[in-house]
Design a protein around this motif. Structure first.
Motif, PDB file in Angstrom:
ATOM      1  N   GLN B  43      33.593  52.436  39.033  1.00 53.64           N
ATOM      2  CA  GLN B  43      32.427  51.850  40.092  1.00 53.64           C
ATOM      3  C   GLN B  43      32.845  50.654  40.475  1.00 53.64           C
ATOM      4  OE1 GLN B  43      28.073  51.490  38.974  1.00 53.64           O
ATOM      5  NE2 GLN B  43      28.128  52.817  40.686  1.00 53.64           N
ATOM      6  N   VAL B  44      33.541  49.844  39.758  1.00 49.92           N
ATOM      7  CA  VAL B  44      33.785  48.530  40.423  1.00 49.92           C
ATOM      8  C   VAL B  44      34.784  48.416  41.345  1.00 49.92           C
ATOM      9  CG1 VAL B  44      34.962  46.379  39.651  1.00 49.92           C
ATOM     10  CG2 VAL B  44      33.434  47.319  38.190  1.00 49.92           C
ATOM     11  N   ARG B  45      36.007  49.724  41.114  1.00 53.00           N
ATOM     12  CA  ARG B  45      36.805  49.757  42.004  1.00 53.00           C
ATOM     13  C   ARG B  45      36.303  50.316  43.329  1.00 53.00           C
ATOM     14  NH1 ARG B  45      39.514  51.511  37.643  1.00 53.00           N
ATOM     15  NH2 ARG B  45      39.694  53.654  38.338  1.00 53.00           N
ATOM     16  N   LYS B  46      35.694  51.334  43.069  1.00 53.99           N
ATOM     17  CA  LYS B  46      35.010  51.756  44.452  1.00 53.99           C
ATOM     18  C   LYS B  46      34.284  50.834  45.147  1.00 53.99           C
ATOM     19  CE  LYS B  46      34.969  55.998  45.198  1.00 53.99           C
ATOM     20  NZ  LYS B  46      34.876  57.473  44.915  1.00 53.99           N
ATOM     21  N   ASP B  47      33.362  49.975  44.487  1.00 51.44           N
ATOM     22  CA  ASP B  47      32.614  49.087  45.466  1.00 51.44           C
ATOM     23  C   ASP B  47      33.475  48.110  46.083  1.00 51.44           C
ATOM     24  OD1 ASP B  47      30.126  50.174  44.426  1.00 51.44           O
ATOM     25  OD2 ASP B  47      29.981  49.036  42.587  1.00 51.44           O
ATOM     26  N   LEU B  48      34.608  47.738  45.246  1.00 49.43           N
ATOM     27  CA  LEU B  48      35.389  46.694  45.953  1.00 49.43           C
ATOM     28  C   LEU B  48      36.282  47.310  46.853  1.00 49.43           C
ATOM     29  CD1 LEU B  48      36.247  44.599  42.587  1.00 49.43           C
ATOM     30  CD2 LEU B  48      34.746  44.074  44.520  1.00 49.43           C
ATOM     31  N   SER B  49      36.526  48.516  46.801  1.00 49.93           N
ATOM     32  CA  SER B  49      37.198  49.310  48.022  1.00 49.93           C
ATOM     33  C   SER B  49      36.734  48.977  49.207  1.00 49.93           C
ATOM     34  CB  SER B  49      37.657  50.578  47.565  1.00 49.93           C
ATOM     35  OG  SER B  49      36.552  51.383  47.735  1.00 49.93           O
ATOM     36  N   PHE B  50      35.604  48.856  49.511  1.00 56.34           N
ATOM     37  CA  PHE B  50      34.722  48.886  50.513  1.00 56.34           C
ATOM     38  C   PHE B  50      34.989  47.325  51.399  1.00 56.34           C
ATOM     39  CE2 PHE B  50      31.535  51.759  48.449  1.00 56.34           C
ATOM     40  CZ  PHE B  50      31.565  52.741  49.393  1.00 56.34           C
ATOM     41  N   LEU B  51      35.575  46.540  50.742  1.00 60.26           N
ATOM     42  CA  LEU B  51      36.226  45.480  51.099  1.00 60.26           C
ATOM     43  C   LEU B  51      37.521  45.415  51.945  1.00 60.26           C
ATOM     44  CD1 LEU B  51      35.035  42.921  48.265  1.00 60.26           C
ATOM     45  CD2 LEU B  51      33.492  43.491  50.234  1.00 60.26           C
ATOM     46  N   GLY B  52      38.031  46.668  51.550  1.00 54.95           N
ATOM     47  CA  GLY B  52      39.387  46.749  52.176  1.00 54.95           C
ATOM     48  C   GLY B  52      40.388  46.605  50.754  1.00 54.95           C
ATOM     49  N   LYS B  53      41.500  46.833  51.038  1.00 54.59           N
ATOM     50  CA  LYS B  53      42.645  46.718  49.838  1.00 54.59           C
ATOM     51  C   LYS B  53      42.796  45.360  49.386  1.00 54.59           C
ATOM     52  CE  LYS B  53      44.702  51.063  50.871  1.00 54.59           C
ATOM     53  NZ  LYS B  53      45.735  51.894  51.028  1.00 54.59           N
ATOM     54  N   LYS B  54      42.128  44.943  48.241  1.00 52.44           N
ATOM     55  CA  LYS B  54      41.925  43.578  47.775  1.00 52.44           C
ATOM     56  C   LYS B  54      42.667  43.376  46.373  1.00 52.44           C
ATOM     57  CE  LYS B  54      40.761  42.120  51.410  1.00 52.44           C
ATOM     58  NZ  LYS B  54      41.509  41.088  52.375  1.00 52.44           N
ATOM     59  N   GLY B  55      42.783  44.647  45.746  1.00 53.56           N
ATOM     60  CA  GLY B  55      43.438  44.456  44.450  1.00 53.56           C
ATOM     61  C   GLY B  55      45.057  44.453  44.385  1.00 53.56           C
ATOM     62  N   LYS B  56      45.625  44.219  43.277  1.00 50.62           N
ATOM     63  CA  LYS B  56      47.129  44.272  43.122  1.00 50.62           C
ATOM     64  C   LYS B  56      47.089  45.440  42.178  1.00 50.62           C
ATOM     65  CE  LYS B  56      50.069  40.592  44.498  1.00 50.62           C
ATOM     66  NZ  LYS B  56      50.599  39.254  44.016  1.00 50.62           N
ATOM     67  N   PRO B  57      47.874  46.598  42.351  1.00 54.43           N
ATOM     68  CA  PRO B  57      48.107  47.292  41.189  1.00 54.43           C
ATOM     69  C   PRO B  57      48.825  46.850  40.142  1.00 54.43           C
ATOM     70  CG  PRO B  57      48.354  48.337  43.500  1.00 54.43           C
ATOM     71  CD  PRO B  57      48.180  46.903  43.680  1.00 54.43           C
ATOM     72  N   GLY B  58      48.545  47.234  38.777  1.00 59.36           N
ATOM     73  CA  GLY B  58      49.364  46.490  37.766  1.00 59.36           C
ATOM     74  C   GLY B  58      48.805  45.140  37.280  1.00 59.36           C
ATOM     75  N   VAL B  59      48.023  44.706  38.274  1.00 56.94           N
ATOM     76  CA  VAL B  59      47.658  43.253  37.856  1.00 56.94           C
ATOM     77  C   VAL B  59      46.050  43.050  37.800  1.00 56.94           C
ATOM     78  CG1 VAL B  59      47.770  40.863  38.382  1.00 56.94           C
ATOM     79  CG2 VAL B  59      49.669  42.303  38.975  1.00 56.94           C
ATOM     80  N   GLY B  60      45.450  43.363  38.743  1.00 55.82           N
ATOM     81  CA  GLY B  60      43.918  43.186  39.168  1.00 55.82           C
ATOM     82  C   GLY B  60      43.610  42.446  40.407  1.00 55.82           C
ATOM     83  N   TYR B  61      42.607  42.011  40.382  1.00 55.73           N
ATOM     84  CA  TYR B  61      42.072  41.395  41.717  1.00 55.73           C
ATOM     85  C   TYR B  61      42.066  39.712  41.414  1.00 55.73           C
ATOM     86  CZ  TYR B  61      39.724  45.616  42.263  1.00 55.73           C
ATOM     87  OH  TYR B  61      39.519  47.099  42.682  1.00 55.73           O
ATOM     88  N   ASN B  62      42.666  39.121  42.664  1.00 56.60           N
ATOM     89  CA  ASN B  62      42.647  37.645  42.725  1.00 56.60           C
ATOM     90  C   ASN B  62      41.416  37.186  42.752  1.00 56.60           C
ATOM     91  OD1 ASN B  62      42.650  34.999  44.356  1.00 56.60           O
ATOM     92  ND2 ASN B  62      44.678  35.102  43.170  1.00 56.60           N
ATOM     93  N   ILE B  63      40.770  36.318  41.837  1.00 55.10           N
ATOM     94  CA  ILE B  63      39.483  36.146  41.854  1.00 55.10           C
ATOM     95  C   ILE B  63      39.089  35.341  43.056  1.00 55.10           C
ATOM     96  CG2 ILE B  63      37.669  34.775  40.550  1.00 55.10           C
ATOM     97  CD1 ILE B  63      38.851  35.898  38.068  1.00 55.10           C
ATOM     98  N   ARG B  64      39.722  34.098  43.297  1.00 58.85           N
ATOM     99  CA  ARG B  64      39.518  33.204  44.461  1.00 58.85           C
ATOM    100  C   ARG B  64      39.574  34.055  45.491  1.00 58.85           C
ATOM    101  NH1 ARG B  64      40.678  27.706  45.750  1.00 58.85           N
ATOM    102  NH2 ARG B  64      41.790  27.101  43.975  1.00 58.85           N
ATOM    103  N   SER B  65      40.373  34.977  45.851  1.00 59.18           N
ATOM    104  CA  SER B  65      40.543  35.713  47.181  1.00 59.18           C
ATOM    105  C   SER B  65      39.279  36.614  47.342  1.00 59.18           C
ATOM    106  CB  SER B  65      41.825  36.203  47.500  1.00 59.18           C
ATOM    107  OG  SER B  65      41.795  37.635  47.302  1.00 59.18           O
TER     108      SER B  65
END
Lengths: 207, 207
Positions: B43-65
């Motif tokens: 659910q977190v991924r699906k929700d955040l995907s609405f923002l556009g591609k913001k995560g890095k596969p293998g790493v996660g999300y850059n918090i500041r960005s």
DNA sequence: CCCTGTGAATATTTTCACAGCT
DNA sequence: AGCTGTGAAAATATTCACAGGG
């Protein structure tokens, strides 16, 4: 055990029915109730069907009897003991909020660790430090805690409350609390409410 | 246009991420965020995907960005003007609530029709009667109304607020408001919150 | 290799529609 | 005749599961 959404709606039906009763209305159809709340009649019927068969085909629901059933189901025939944790501005406003007593919620204790507040009397309740929590919960028959503490203190306070046996928390601190599965937390997070509105404002502005 | 539930969660992710940023955490996976909020990583991924591609596969999300993206989407980079309607205890508590200003919500007007309150100054704002609403909304750039009025006055106040062009209301009165489709109302109904807890208490008692 | 982004599958919630009661 | 109560259908929301990217 009804699900959360259903209970949330039952609580609202109960209020609407009490409004109608005050206006001396005796009967209401699912369509009438739905209209007042901008919902569908089918949902009203399905929700109310959980109370058992209470409507009269061809007529609707007897308001007085439905209110009685809802009050029983929702536990509103009893008086519950409430403790306020955090004797600040918001706590004071809630303490004086007339809607609580009217619905059977009674503040019976006020806790705060700030020495400038300990010992003060609010009505006939004395502000005490949270170290006295366990004994007060027992002696004063506290069922619900209303938390108006700063965010950094919230988790620790929640731990103490649940350790004292409380299972129903209304939390005003902007923090997601980590509690056991059998503890219910309702969040009244005022900044979050505004942020939800902000999304709408922003979206409107972008169009 | 995101749905209400998604926005409610985005607002919460944003807060969690800001907490993590304060602790100097730089990256977070969907699993980490989900764990903090007791939700599923999907659910977190699906929700955040609405923002556009913001995560890095293998790493996660850059918090500041991610925070930056959420602040933009939620409209939290702007300062919004708030009017308080109802200068009672609860209104005062909200007026002093530090979380609002911090998140970019600024009280710019206070209305009350009680003559004992009109003319009083709260900080640098003077309480004025609601007859001055239209001009104040325009001059002070009010975007949001926070209603802490008695229940019997709530619908009439809501009518006046929407007539003045306001479309975002936070309502503390225990009343379902009848407003146009393009107006958003959020309900902060404190007695309802307790009644929801009451259901759980009662249910527990019956077992 | 590990985690994202996302269609597909599942679960939940709401609405439809009508048999049956008053 | 009119409205409830409720299975069945439709609509939403959530989770699964995996292809693909860093």
């Amino acid at each position: 055990m009804l699900n959360r959404h259903t209970v949330e709606r039952l609580v609202i039906y109960n209020r609407v029915l009490k409004d109608l009763a005050k206006k001396n209305v005796k009967w209401a159809t699912s369509e009438k109730i739905a209209e007042i709340l901008f919902r569908s009649p089918a949902q009203v019927r399905k929700d109310l069907s959980f109370l058992g068969k209470k409507g009269k085909p061809g007529v609707g629901y007897n308001i007085r009897s439905l209110i009685g059933e809802l009050d029983s189901t929702l536990g509103l025939r009893k008086t519950w003991g409430v403790a306020l944790i955090g004797a600040g501005n918001l706590g004071r406003a809630l303490f004086h909020y007339p809607g609580f007593k009217r619905e059977g919620f009674e503040f019976r204790a006020i806790f705060d660790n700030n020495s400038s507040k300990i010992g003060r009397r609010w009505g006939d309740i004395t502000v005490t430090p949270i170290t006295s929590l366990n004994s007060v919960v027992r002696k004063r028959k506290i069922n619900i805690a209303v938390m108006t503490v700063p965010d950094y203190a919230a988790q620790e306070v929640a731990d103490k409350l649940t350790a004292a046996g409380l299972k129903e928390l209304l939390n005003f601190a902007p923090v997601t609390l980590n509690v056991a599965d059998n503890v219910n937390v309702r969040y009244a997070d005022l900044a979050l409410e505004l942020e939800n509105l902000s999304y709408n404002l922003n979206h409107r502005a972008l169009k």
